[in-house]
Scaffold this active site. Structure first.
Site, short mmCIF file in Angstrom:
data_model
loop_
_atom_site.label_atom_id
_atom_site.label_comp_id
_atom_site.label_asym_id
_atom_site.label_seq_id
_atom_site.Cartn_x
_atom_site.Cartn_y
_atom_site.Cartn_z
N SER A 73 0.84 -1.19 0.00
CA SER A 73 0.00 0.00 0.00
C SER A 73 0.88 1.25 0.00
O SER A 73 1.74 1.40 -0.86
CB SER A 73 -0.95 -0.04 1.21
OG SER A 73 -1.93 0.97 1.13
N ASP A 167 -9.09 -4.77 -5.75
CA ASP A 167 -8.64 -3.80 -4.75
C ASP A 167 -9.62 -2.62 -4.72
O ASP A 167 -9.77 -1.91 -5.71
CB ASP A 167 -7.24 -3.31 -5.10
CG ASP A 167 -6.61 -2.45 -4.02
OD1 ASP A 167 -7.34 -1.99 -3.12
OD2 ASP A 167 -5.38 -2.24 -4.08
N HIS A 202 -7.06 -5.61 -1.53
CA HIS A 202 -5.92 -4.73 -1.27
C HIS A 202 -4.85 -5.37 -0.41
O HIS A 202 -3.66 -5.26 -0.69
CB HIS A 202 -6.44 -3.46 -0.59
CG HIS A 202 -5.39 -2.41 -0.38
ND1 HIS A 202 -4.77 -1.76 -1.42
CD2 HIS A 202 -4.83 -1.90 0.77
CE1 HIS A 202 -3.89 -0.89 -0.94
NE2 HIS A 202 -3.90 -0.96 0.38
#
Length: 256
Positions: A73, A167, A202
């Site tokens: 991330s 995601d 994600h």
């Protein structure tokens, strides 16, 4: 390096160590031992990441010219930044569902801070009628200012990009496409490998890590839930496959 959750997350590092890779988990914000600053702000600059890299380089049991960086991330953005803008030379880099630029519209530098509080800092952060926070649009390449983008022409090491196609927290697929195009324009497409997983969300973590499609983002001043994405079977399969390929990538580039 983990993402906007902050703190110190050591489980992936411990798994790398169990396979013979000397590994350093690095906290960079929202941690009690980081230099004084608001608890939800990045209060460290490029020098901090450079020092962490050099700490590993100088360790007597580490091959100083065989160090890689990995981030998830927002940590993926930092991994890319380390590989392209900080004066170190990683042997390889791995970006898991990370953006190709700084989505908060400011650089990380030795003289600035970045806010990552629990309140939407941009118009792209939205809370729907159910109280679910979605921030996916904030990381669309078209919404990242040109001056905040990673300078891919500076990339000098192999890059493995891992994408969850479901995601819902970041525009990972669009970023990966833009990364590849940027590297191709710079004559460096040969350095880029992308693993893209349909149905994965994600938080692509090591195998058998439970996935929550929606989870708590904040409890105060009000409870906010954020959407991560990922369907159970597809996400679990992505975690297994990507972990094997991460290890193979590291084996080839750090030991080969």
């Amino acid at each position: 390096m983990w993402g906007m959750g902050g703190g110190l997350n050591e489980y992936r590092s411990a798994l790398f160590a169990s396979r013979g890779f000397a590994s350093l988990s690095l906290a960079y914000f929202n941690h009690k031992e980081i230099r004084p600053g608001p608890p939800n702000c990045v209060s460290v600059g490029d020098g901090y990441f450079r020092s962490a890299f050099q700490l590993l380089q100088d360790h007597p049991q580490v091959c100083g010219d065989r160090i890689g960086v990995i981030g998830l991330s927002f940590g993926g953005y930092i991994a890319l930044r380390i590989a392209t803008q900080i004066v170190v030379r990683p042997k390889c880099a791995i970006c898991v569902n990370g953006p190709m630029g700084n989505v908060t519209n400011t650089y990380i530098s030795d003289h600035s801070t970045e806010s990552h509080d629990n309140h939407p800092p941009t118009p792209y952060w939205q809370i729907d009628g159910q109280g679910y926070l979605t921030i996916r649009k904030s990381s669309l390449p078209s919404n990242i200012l040109p001056e905040n983008r990673i300078k891919f022409e500076n990339l000098a090491c192999p890059l493995l990009c891992i994408v969850g196609e479901d995601d819902q927290n970041a525009s990972s697929a669009e970023n990966a496409t833009e990364m590849e195009e940027s590297l191709r324009a710079a004559g460096r497409a040969h350095l880029f490998t992308c693993l893209s997983y349909p149905g994965a969300g994600h938080l692509i973590e090591p195998p058998y890590t439970p996935n929550s499609r929606i989870s708590t983002w904040a409890n105060k001043p009000k409870k906010i839930l954020t959407v991560w994405g990922g369907h159970p079977a597809s996400h679990a399969a992505a975690q297994e496959d990507s972990w094997k390929k991460i290890l193979t990538f590291m084996e080839c580039n750090l030991r080969g």
